[in-house]
Design a protein around this motif. Structure first.
Motif, PDB file in Angstrom:
ATOM      1  N   ILE A 157      54.064  51.813  40.122  1.00 50.54           N
ATOM      2  CA  ILE A 157      52.766  51.161  40.289  1.00 50.54           C
ATOM      3  C   ILE A 157      52.454  50.435  38.984  1.00 50.54           C
ATOM      4  N   GLU A 158      52.180  49.141  39.050  1.00 49.42           N
ATOM      5  CA  GLU A 158      51.883  48.351  37.871  1.00 49.42           C
ATOM      6  C   GLU A 158      50.506  47.724  38.006  1.00 49.42           C
ATOM      7  N   LEU A 159      49.696  47.837  36.961  1.00 46.91           N
ATOM      8  CA  LEU A 159      48.398  47.190  36.892  1.00 46.91           C
ATOM      9  C   LEU A 159      48.532  45.972  35.976  1.00 46.91           C
ATOM     10  N   PHE A 160      47.963  44.845  36.411  1.00 45.65           N
ATOM     11  CA  PHE A 160      48.153  43.615  35.648  1.00 45.65           C
ATOM     12  C   PHE A 160      46.924  42.708  35.795  1.00 45.65           C
ATOM     13  N   GLU A 161      46.788  41.782  34.874  1.00 43.10           N
ATOM     14  CA  GLU A 161      45.714  40.792  34.944  1.00 43.10           C
ATOM     15  C   GLU A 161      46.139  39.689  35.891  1.00 43.10           C
ATOM     16  N   PRO A 194      18.124  37.852  25.242  1.00 38.56           N
ATOM     17  CA  PRO A 194      19.160  38.302  26.172  1.00 38.56           C
ATOM     18  C   PRO A 194      20.354  38.905  25.440  1.00 38.56           C
ATOM     19  N   LEU A 195      20.874  39.995  26.016  1.00 33.57           N
ATOM     20  CA  LEU A 195      22.041  40.640  25.447  1.00 33.57           C
ATOM     21  C   LEU A 195      23.291  39.851  25.799  1.00 33.57           C
ATOM     22  N   PRO A 196      24.282  39.881  24.940  1.00 29.60           N
ATOM     23  CA  PRO A 196      25.519  39.177  25.271  1.00 29.60           C
ATOM     24  C   PRO A 196      26.149  39.761  26.523  1.00 29.60           C
ATOM     25  N   ARG A 197      26.660  38.897  27.376  1.00 32.19           N
ATOM     26  CA  ARG A 197      27.240  39.326  28.640  1.00 32.19           C
ATOM     27  C   ARG A 197      28.570  40.024  28.402  1.00 32.19           C
ATOM     28  N   ARG A 198      28.706  41.177  29.033  1.00 22.61           N
ATOM     29  CA  ARG A 198      29.942  41.943  28.883  1.00 22.61           C
ATOM     30  C   ARG A 198      30.886  41.581  30.026  1.00 22.61           C
ATOM     31  N   LEU A 199      32.063  41.153  29.680  1.00 15.53           N
ATOM     32  CA  LEU A 199      33.045  40.781  30.678  1.00 15.53           C
ATOM     33  C   LEU A 199      33.937  41.988  30.975  1.00 15.53           C
ATOM     34  N   SER A 200      33.961  42.398  32.236  1.00 21.68           N
ATOM     35  CA  SER A 200      34.806  43.521  32.619  1.00 21.68           C
ATOM     36  C   SER A 200      36.155  42.996  33.094  1.00 21.68           C
ATOM     37  N   LEU A 201      37.181  43.711  32.755  1.00 21.53           N
ATOM     38  CA  LEU A 201      38.529  43.311  33.117  1.00 21.53           C
ATOM     39  C   LEU A 201      38.897  43.994  34.427  1.00 21.53           C
ATOM     40  N   LEU A 202      39.066  43.196  35.472  1.00 19.84           N
ATOM     41  CA  LEU A 202      39.410  43.723  36.784  1.00 19.84           C
ATOM     42  C   LEU A 202      40.904  43.531  36.998  1.00 19.84           C
ATOM     43  N   LEU A 203      41.642  44.627  36.975  1.00 21.47           N
ATOM     44  CA  LEU A 203      43.093  44.555  37.072  1.00 21.47           C
ATOM     45  C   LEU A 203      43.535  44.548  38.528  1.00 21.47           C
ATOM     46  N   SER A 204      44.598  43.813  38.808  1.00 28.51           N
ATOM     47  CA  SER A 204      45.231  43.839  40.118  1.00 28.51           C
ATOM     48  C   SER A 204      46.342  44.881  40.107  1.00 28.51           C
ATOM     49  N   CYS A 205      46.848  45.199  41.299  1.00 25.46           N
ATOM     50  CA  CYS A 205      47.847  46.252  41.436  1.00 25.46           C
ATOM     51  C   CYS A 205      49.044  45.738  42.228  1.00 25.46           C
ATOM     52  N   ARG A 206      50.239  46.045  41.739  1.00 29.24           N
ATOM     53  CA  ARG A 206      51.447  45.709  42.490  1.00 29.24           C
ATOM     54  C   ARG A 206      52.377  46.919  42.499  1.00 29.24           C
ATOM     55  N   LEU A 207      53.226  46.968  43.515  1.00 26.40           N
ATOM     56  CA  LEU A 207      54.131  48.091  43.708  1.00 26.40           C
ATOM     57  C   LEU A 207      55.562  47.590  43.667  1.00 26.40           C
ATOM     58  N   LYS A 208      56.364  48.201  42.834  1.00 24.36           N
ATOM     59  CA  LYS A 208      57.794  47.913  42.796  1.00 24.36           C
ATOM     60  C   LYS A 208      58.476  48.960  43.656  1.00 24.36           C
ATOM     61  N   LEU A 209      58.848  48.559  44.888  1.00 26.02           N
ATOM     62  CA  LEU A 209      59.416  49.495  45.852  1.00 26.02           C
ATOM     63  C   LEU A 209      60.925  49.641  45.693  1.00 26.02           C
ATOM     64  N   ALA A 210      61.566  48.641  45.089  1.00 25.87           N
ATOM     65  CA  ALA A 210      63.007  48.617  44.865  1.00 25.87           C
ATOM     66  C   ALA A 210      63.269  47.577  43.787  1.00 25.87           C
ATOM     67  N   PRO A 211      64.492  47.522  43.211  1.00 22.83           N
ATOM     68  CA  PRO A 211      64.755  46.560  42.134  1.00 22.83           C
ATOM     69  C   PRO A 211      64.382  45.123  42.470  1.00 22.83           C
ATOM     70  N   ASP A 212      64.586  44.703  43.712  1.00 21.43           N
ATOM     71  CA  ASP A 212      64.272  43.327  44.094  1.00 21.43           C
ATOM     72  C   ASP A 212      63.156  43.257  45.129  1.00 21.43           C
ATOM     73  N   CYS A 213      62.264  44.214  45.086  1.00 19.95           N
ATOM     74  CA  CYS A 213      61.175  44.239  46.083  1.00 19.95           C
ATOM     75  C   CYS A 213      59.876  44.679  45.410  1.00 19.95           C
ATOM     76  N   THR A 214      59.000  43.716  45.131  1.00 20.23           N
ATOM     77  CA  THR A 214      57.693  43.980  44.529  1.00 20.23           C
ATOM     78  C   THR A 214      56.617  43.355  45.403  1.00 20.23           C
ATOM     79  N   VAL A 215      55.581  44.116  45.719  1.00 20.28           N
ATOM     80  CA  VAL A 215      54.486  43.616  46.549  1.00 20.28           C
ATOM     81  C   VAL A 215      53.174  43.809  45.804  1.00 20.28           C
ATOM     82  N   VAL A 216      52.260  42.853  45.972  1.00 19.31           N
ATOM     83  CA  VAL A 216      50.928  42.944  45.387  1.00 19.31           C
ATOM     84  C   VAL A 216      49.991  43.552  46.425  1.00 19.31           C
ATOM     85  N   VAL A 217      49.206  44.530  46.030  1.00 20.19           N
ATOM     86  CA  VAL A 217      48.268  45.188  46.944  1.00 20.19           C
ATOM     87  C   VAL A 217      47.145  44.213  47.278  1.00 20.19           C
ATOM     88  N   GLN A 218      46.999  43.919  48.556  1.00 26.22           N
ATOM     89  CA  GLN A 218      45.930  43.043  49.022  1.00 26.22           C
ATOM     90  C   GLN A 218      44.745  43.894  49.484  1.00 26.22           C
TER      91      GLN A 218
END
Length: 231
Positions: free
Chosen positions: A226-230, A108-132
């Motif tokens: 737009i910010e991508l994060f783990e 068996p080949l070693p399993r490759r782990l893919s990195l699935l990033l989440s996304c959040r939006l900074k709409l204003a200095p004190d307003c950040t939302v995570v995309v659901q």
């Protein structure tokens, strides 16, 4: 509240998606073509016209493009997206392929782990939302309902005083959309949108590269990050 339903685009391909209830069938089809990465041209170079179908009396009927999800009564059911000139369920089914013989054991080949990033939006200095989910439309209505009320009231006060408001440069509906496609996040612009200074419009799409992008909705319009994060 968004409506959830299942969409099928091939015999064994099905996915649960969600859309706002006031979206027309045409708008839903356009967004699904991007989200599902469906081909836009056939082998002869002709543009493919897609339609949305549902089961009715044992057959699949095409939904009118001008109807909304609410008026079409799409709720917790399976619909089908297909090339209207050649729906995939009407094609001649190929004979089953012969079963392959036993294969010799392999290491068996070693399993490759893919990195699935989440996304959040900074709409204003004190307003950040995570995309659901995997689809979010950005427009003036969304910003007005999501931004802190103090910011929205300040923009209204600017308009009342005769000053320009960046919020008014954002289209009231369907300005652009954030879409997850596999391991990637895309931005599709329906109205003038600037991604890291690059102008997009009329359905043009760009892949958001980590760690994210600076976006302006409209010419001189509302800036977001737009910010991508783990997760």
């Amino acid at each position: 509240m968004a409506i959830e339903f299942e969409v099928s685009w091939a015999p064994s391909e099905c996915k649960t998606v969600s859309r706002e209830p006031d979206k027309t069938i045409r708008e839903v089809v356009q967004s699904l073509v991007v989200q599902l990465n469906l081909p836009e041209y056939d082998p002869q170079g002709r543009r493919i016209v897609y339609g949305l179908y549902r089961e009715h009396d044992g057959e699949r009927e095409r939904l009118q493009e001008t109807r909304t999800l609410t008026s079409a009564r799409i709720q917790a059911q399976t619909v089908y997206i297909a090339n209207v000139a050649a729906p995939w369920w009407q094609s001649n089914s190929a004979p089953p392929a012969p079963k392959p013989g036993p294969r010799p054991p392999t290491k068996p080949l070693p399993r490759r782990l893919s990195l699935l990033l989440s996304c959040r939006l900074k709409l204003a200095p004190d307003c950040t939302v995570v995309v659901q989910g995997d689809y979010l439309e950005l427009d003036r209505a969304y910003l007005s309902s999501t931004l802190p009320q103090a910011i929205v009231l300040a923009e209204k006060a600017r308009i009342f005083s005769g000053f320009d408001s960046r919020l008014m440069h954002v289209s009231r509906k369907n300005h652009c959309a954030i879409i997850r496609q596999g391991d990637h996040w895309l931005l599709r612009a329906y109205k003038p949108t600037y991604v890291n200074g690059r102008p997009l419009n009329n359905g043009q799409t760009v892949t958001i590269q980590p760690p994210g992008s600076e976006v302006v909705l409209g010419n001189g319009g509302w800036p977001i990050t737009i910010e991508l994060f783990e997760a």
